[in-house]
Design a protein around this motif. Structure first.
Motif, mmCIF file in Angstrom:
data_model
loop_
_atom_site.group_PDB
_atom_site.id
_atom_site.type_symbol
_atom_site.label_atom_id
_atom_site.label_comp_id
_atom_site.label_asym_id
_atom_site.label_seq_id
_atom_site.Cartn_x
_atom_site.Cartn_y
_atom_site.Cartn_z
ATOM 1 N N ASN A 139 0.819 -1.222 0.000
ATOM 2 C CA ASN A 139 0.000 0.000 0.000
ATOM 3 C C ASN A 139 0.852 1.271 0.000
ATOM 4 O OD1 ASN A 139 -2.426 -1.534 0.173
ATOM 5 N ND2 ASN A 139 -2.018 -1.829 2.361
ATOM 6 N N LEU A 140 1.753 1.358 -0.953
ATOM 7 C CA LEU A 140 2.700 2.468 -1.002
ATOM 8 C C LEU A 140 2.019 3.778 -1.379
ATOM 9 C CD1 LEU A 140 5.578 0.637 -2.911
ATOM 10 C CD2 LEU A 140 5.463 1.096 -0.450
ATOM 11 N N GLY A 141 2.410 4.848 -0.681
ATOM 12 C CA GLY A 141 2.034 6.184 -1.122
ATOM 13 C C GLY A 141 2.897 6.589 -2.311
ATOM 14 N N PHE A 142 2.524 7.671 -2.974
ATOM 15 C CA PHE A 142 3.237 8.101 -4.163
ATOM 16 C C PHE A 142 4.148 9.284 -3.856
ATOM 17 C CE2 PHE A 142 -0.119 6.396 -7.424
ATOM 18 C CZ PHE A 142 0.097 5.112 -6.941
ATOM 19 N N GLY A 143 4.977 9.647 -4.829
ATOM 20 C CA GLY A 143 6.023 10.633 -4.606
ATOM 21 C C GLY A 143 5.578 12.082 -4.718
ATOM 22 N N ILE A 189 13.660 18.634 -3.895
ATOM 23 C CA ILE A 189 13.662 17.630 -2.829
ATOM 24 C C ILE A 189 12.585 16.616 -3.176
ATOM 25 C CG2 ILE A 189 13.232 17.160 -0.384
ATOM 26 C CD1 ILE A 189 15.699 18.800 -0.611
ATOM 27 N N VAL A 190 12.938 15.353 -3.201
ATOM 28 C CA VAL A 190 11.959 14.290 -3.432
ATOM 29 C C VAL A 190 11.503 13.774 -2.071
ATOM 30 C CG1 VAL A 190 11.461 12.145 -4.651
ATOM 31 C CG2 VAL A 190 13.269 13.642 -5.489
ATOM 32 N N THR A 191 10.185 13.659 -1.892
ATOM 33 C CA THR A 191 9.665 13.255 -0.597
ATOM 34 C C THR A 191 8.339 12.532 -0.778
ATOM 35 O OG1 THR A 191 9.146 14.081 1.626
ATOM 36 C CG2 THR A 191 8.570 15.516 -0.203
ATOM 37 N N LYS A 192 7.579 12.381 0.322
ATOM 38 C CA LYS A 192 6.259 11.755 0.299
ATOM 39 C C LYS A 192 5.496 12.231 1.530
ATOM 40 C CE LYS A 192 6.229 7.462 2.603
ATOM 41 N NZ LYS A 192 5.940 8.024 3.875
ATOM 42 N N HIS A 193 4.196 11.979 1.544
ATOM 43 C CA HIS A 193 3.425 12.296 2.742
ATOM 44 C C HIS A 193 3.816 11.348 3.867
ATOM 45 C CE1 HIS A 193 1.013 15.297 0.911
ATOM 46 N NE2 HIS A 193 0.252 14.492 0.192
ATOM 47 N N GLU A 194 4.070 11.894 5.041
ATOM 48 C CA GLU A 194 4.494 11.081 6.189
ATOM 49 C C GLU A 194 3.438 10.035 6.552
ATOM 50 O OE1 GLU A 194 6.064 11.665 10.810
ATOM 51 O OE2 GLU A 194 5.640 13.420 9.564
ATOM 52 N N ALA A 195 2.171 10.362 6.366
ATOM 53 C CA ALA A 195 1.092 9.463 6.792
ATOM 54 C C ALA A 195 0.940 8.239 5.889
ATOM 55 C CB ALA A 195 -0.232 10.233 6.822
ATOM 56 N N LEU A 196 1.548 8.275 4.695
ATOM 57 C CA LEU A 196 1.384 7.168 3.748
ATOM 58 C C LEU A 196 2.590 6.234 3.796
ATOM 59 C CD1 LEU A 196 -0.124 9.133 0.730
ATOM 60 C CD2 LEU A 196 -1.339 7.860 2.523
ATOM 61 N N ASN A 197 2.352 4.986 3.452
ATOM 62 C CA ASN A 197 3.401 3.976 3.532
ATOM 63 C C ASN A 197 4.452 4.175 2.431
ATOM 64 O OD1 ASN A 197 4.560 1.845 4.845
ATOM 65 N ND2 ASN A 197 3.252 0.261 3.975
ATOM 66 N N VAL A 202 18.919 14.015 2.611
ATOM 67 C CA VAL A 202 19.047 15.201 3.463
ATOM 68 C C VAL A 202 18.105 15.129 4.659
ATOM 69 C CG1 VAL A 202 19.899 16.755 1.660
ATOM 70 C CG2 VAL A 202 17.422 16.481 1.980
ATOM 71 N N GLY A 203 17.467 13.986 4.848
ATOM 72 C CA GLY A 203 16.549 13.794 5.972
ATOM 73 C C GLY A 203 15.710 12.562 5.726
ATOM 74 N N LYS A 204 14.900 12.194 6.703
ATOM 75 C CA LYS A 204 14.043 11.022 6.536
ATOM 76 C C LYS A 204 13.053 11.277 5.401
ATOM 77 C CE LYS A 204 10.942 7.848 8.955
ATOM 78 N NZ LYS A 204 9.882 7.833 7.939
ATOM 79 N N ASP A 205 13.058 10.388 4.419
ATOM 80 C CA ASP A 205 12.185 10.509 3.251
ATOM 81 C C ASP A 205 12.353 11.852 2.545
ATOM 82 O OD1 ASP A 205 10.972 7.957 3.533
ATOM 83 O OD2 ASP A 205 9.645 8.750 5.087
ATOM 84 N N ARG A 206 13.594 12.361 2.561
ATOM 85 C CA ARG A 206 13.888 13.609 1.852
ATOM 86 C C ARG A 206 15.224 13.473 1.130
ATOM 87 N NH1 ARG A 206 10.662 17.744 2.709
ATOM 88 N NH2 ARG A 206 12.182 19.364 2.210
ATOM 89 N N VAL A 207 15.190 13.613 -0.181
ATOM 90 C CA VAL A 207 16.382 13.427 -1.009
ATOM 91 C C VAL A 207 16.544 14.641 -1.919
ATOM 92 C CG1 VAL A 207 17.437 12.006 -2.818
ATOM 93 C CG2 VAL A 207 16.140 10.917 -0.977
ATOM 94 N N LYS A 208 17.723 15.258 -1.878
ATOM 95 C CA LYS A 208 17.979 16.442 -2.716
ATOM 96 C C LYS A 208 18.576 16.019 -4.058
ATOM 97 C CE LYS A 208 19.838 21.010 -3.100
ATOM 98 N NZ LYS A 208 20.486 22.176 -2.515
ATOM 99 N N VAL A 209 18.038 16.609 -5.126
ATOM 100 C CA VAL A 209 18.511 16.334 -6.485
ATOM 101 C C VAL A 209 18.975 17.653 -7.088
ATOM 102 C CG1 VAL A 209 17.901 15.445 -8.766
ATOM 103 C CG2 VAL A 209 16.883 14.421 -6.714
#
Length: 621
Positions: free
Chosen positions: A248-252, A263-271, A309-316
């Motif tokens: 049940n993955l959340g999207f990007g 910064i690539v991330t996702k909603h914290e509430a989603l898997n 650069v952090g939890k579920d945070r990636v800098k491009v």
């Protein structure tokens, strides 16, 4: 519009037709976003749906896109989120009108628009007259050999009838629509990343020649275009994660800055999870080298940097932009003929001889009937290899896939009776599914990626007023500045290291050290592989030459294929394009892996001499 100080937060809600509507709702509900984008169109969709639409059996737009809008529209209104999707497919106007009526019925304050200009079916005859031989996307690469019958539709327009012709549009009409106040923009065949480019250019008011920023948005769009591919799906490092983490993955989401970095991330509430490895894998998906093309900009990704650069945070960052080409891709689907496949099983002992007998029986009968030489493709593929000293019968069982294509339905129809004639003369232990419907002839579509001048397009955004009949149309022309394409870069590593200098080696799967991803680009398969430490990088770039890739492909390598290789040193990646394996594209490929998604996983499973110290350091993690 947002402040120049703040990045624009753009979420993705779809990477393909099956992605359900609730993913759009989730992206709107579970955290702040400014724009939601969605990519519903694999190249196969438009061709497949075009015939059904022409018969009145399909609305032309994507049902799951409508499902998402129906569930999400009230949230878009209350949170003032913009929506830009290509779910209009062959009929963006039709879906836009449906959405407009729905929003009115719900008393929602949402202005709806559609983008048009991609569908060129009404002009295809004129285009073919003016360009007697539509140039193929790979025309300028003298080393590339096109599959047999690639251009057959140019020779026999009746037999190989064109069913769809859609140009890949950029983000210019999308941007104009947002500038004119549109809240929901329904597109047809815009390029996968164009909604993100258009949204970011609107938010940050970029000039048309802010090429570095536009190129950054192009890559940002590429990173989130495939729904959960950035949050744990299709991820070569998945085996390190518990199954529960992959459900049940959340999207990007991308937060695109004013200079195009994101910064690539996702909603914290989603898997799911976003890290440098998931982002690198998705970046390497479906590339054609280190130059990424869009009709707004050309992105040079040679020195792309991808870092946590952090939890579920990636800098491009590190992407350079250049003017786009004066051309764009025109995706043509045409009636390719007829095909069928037959799956036949064998268990264990002497399987190779069993399948050789089956092939000889089938070919002999087809030759007796005078049709053997009338097939365009008649392929016998041994799928899997039986386990030695098997633990159960299934571990001992593999299958022979007989794949056939021809222009003539009656020729393909001979495959099943040719097998049936010999069915009681079968090899020892023969068995198969009792459902043989796959062996019946069915029509298939073939794909032709052509090149078309952007000046040929009539690209526009139309905004619906109070009623569907009150429409303001804003045309956008071709790019103000463009430049011809250079030949693709292709090189071996510039300063190889002696492999013996890495010390003792162990034969082990390349995947024990390297992650990667592959995918389809028309007739071609791309494959990017990367490692994590500087010493591993010195080893990988030295080991993975073009000759090594050909060797690792084994009997899959054909002498007429062409191979290109580039490096991306900041992410420690070597990238290859193999020209030719998919024939005339996904819809007609003889390969079981017609999308090329399994190629990198196959290469990662091939054993190579890996320095023992690399494996030791991994086992200590």
């Amino acid at each position: 519009m947002g402040s120049m100080q703040r990045p624009v937060r753009i979420a993705n809600c779809s990477g393909a037709v099956p992605d359900p509507g609730y993913q759009m709702y989730n992206q709107a509900k579970y955290g702040p976003v400014d724009v939601i984008t969605g990519d519903y169109l694999a190249e196969i969709n438009l061709g497949n749906d075009a015939e059904a639409m022409s018969k009145g059996e399909h609305p032309g737009w994507i049902q799951t896109a409508w499902d998402g809008i129906e569930q999400t529209a009230s949230l878009l209104d209350s949170k003032r989120i913009k929506l830009v999707i290509n779910g209009g497919a062959l009929n963006p106007k039709g879906l836009a009108e449906k959405v407009h009526e729905f929003c009115k019925s719900q008393n929602l304050n949402l202005k709806v628009a559609w983008v048009e200009g991609d569908d060129l079916m009404h002009r295809i005859d004129d285009i073919l007259k003016s360009q007697s031989s539509l140039p193929h996307l790979d025309r300028d690469n003298g080393n590339v050999q096109l599959a047999k019958d690639t251009q057959v539709f140019l020779e026999d327009r009746e037999q190989n009838k064109i069913v769809s012709a859609n140009a890949y549009l950029g983000g210019r009409a999308i941007r104009r629509g947002l500038e004119e106040g549109a809240d929901i923009i329904i597109c047809g065949r815009v390029a996968d990343a164009s909604p993100v480019i258009g949204a970011a250019a609107w938010w940050h008011s970029w000039a048309s020649d802010d090429f570095d920023a536009l190129a950054g948005a192009l890559v940002a769009g590429h990173l989130i275009e495939c729904s959960s591919y950035i949050t744990g799906a299709n991820f070569s490092g998945f085996f390190k994660h518990d199954i529960a983490e992959l459900l049940n993955l959340g999207f990007g989401i991308v937060e695109v800055d004013a200079n195009g970095d994101c910064i690539v991330t996702k909603h914290e509430a989603l898997n799911g999870f976003v890290n440098a490895d998931t982002v690198k894998c998705q970046f390497l998906y479906e590339l054609q080298g280190n130059i990424y093309l869009n009709s707004d900009v050309k992105a040079d990704t040679t020195h792309i940097s991808i870092e946590d650069v952090g939890k579920d945070r990636v800098k491009v960052s590190g992407i350079k932009g250049h003017p786009p080409p004066p051309t764009t891709k025109l995706a043509i689907f045409y009636k390719g003929g007829w095909q069928c496949e037959l799956l036949l099983n064998a268990s264990g002992y002497a399987t190779a001889k069993k399948f050789a007998l089956q092939e000889a029986q089938l070919k002999t009968k087809l030759k007796d009937w005078g049709v053997l030489d009338k097939f365009d493709i008649l392929d016998f593929q041994w799928v899997g290899r039986p386990e030695s000293n098997p633990s159960c019968q299934l571990a001992s069982t593999t299958y022979l896939r007989v794949f056939a294509q021809a222009q003539d339905k009656d020729v393909v129809a001979k495959v099943l009776p040719a097998w049936a004639t010999n069915s009681m003369q079968h090899f020892a232990g023969f068995h198969c599914s009792l459902d043989l419907r796959t062996a019946a002839p069915k029509p298939f579509l073939a794909f032709y990626p052509a090149i078309l001048e952007q000046s040929e397009l009539d690209e526009a955004v139309s905004i619906i007023g109070e009623t569907n009949s009150q429409v303001q149309r804003f045309a956008v022309g071709p790019p103000e500045k463009s430049e011809p394409l250079e030949p693709r870069e292709d090189y071996e590593t510039s300063n190889p290291i002696g492999l013996e200098s890495f010390g003792e080696t162990v034969m082990a799967p390349l995947g024990d050290i390297a992650l990667g991803r592959s995918g389809d680009k028309g007739a071609n398969v791309n494959c990017g592989l990367f490692v994590h430490t500087q010493e591993e990088w010195e080893w990988l770039r030295t080991l993975m030459t073009k000759a090594k890739m050909r060797e690792m492909m084994g009997t899959d390598w054909k002498h007429w294929y062409h191979l290109e290789r580039v490096e991306m040193p900041e992410i420690k990646a070597v990238h290859f394009v193999v020209y030719g394996p998919l024939g005339r594209g996904v819809t007609s490929s003889r390969l079981l892996d017609s999308l090329g998604k399994g190629f990198a996983e196959f290469i990662r499973d091939v054993h190579v001499p890996i320095p023992k110290k690399f494996l030791d350091s991994r086992s200590n993690l």
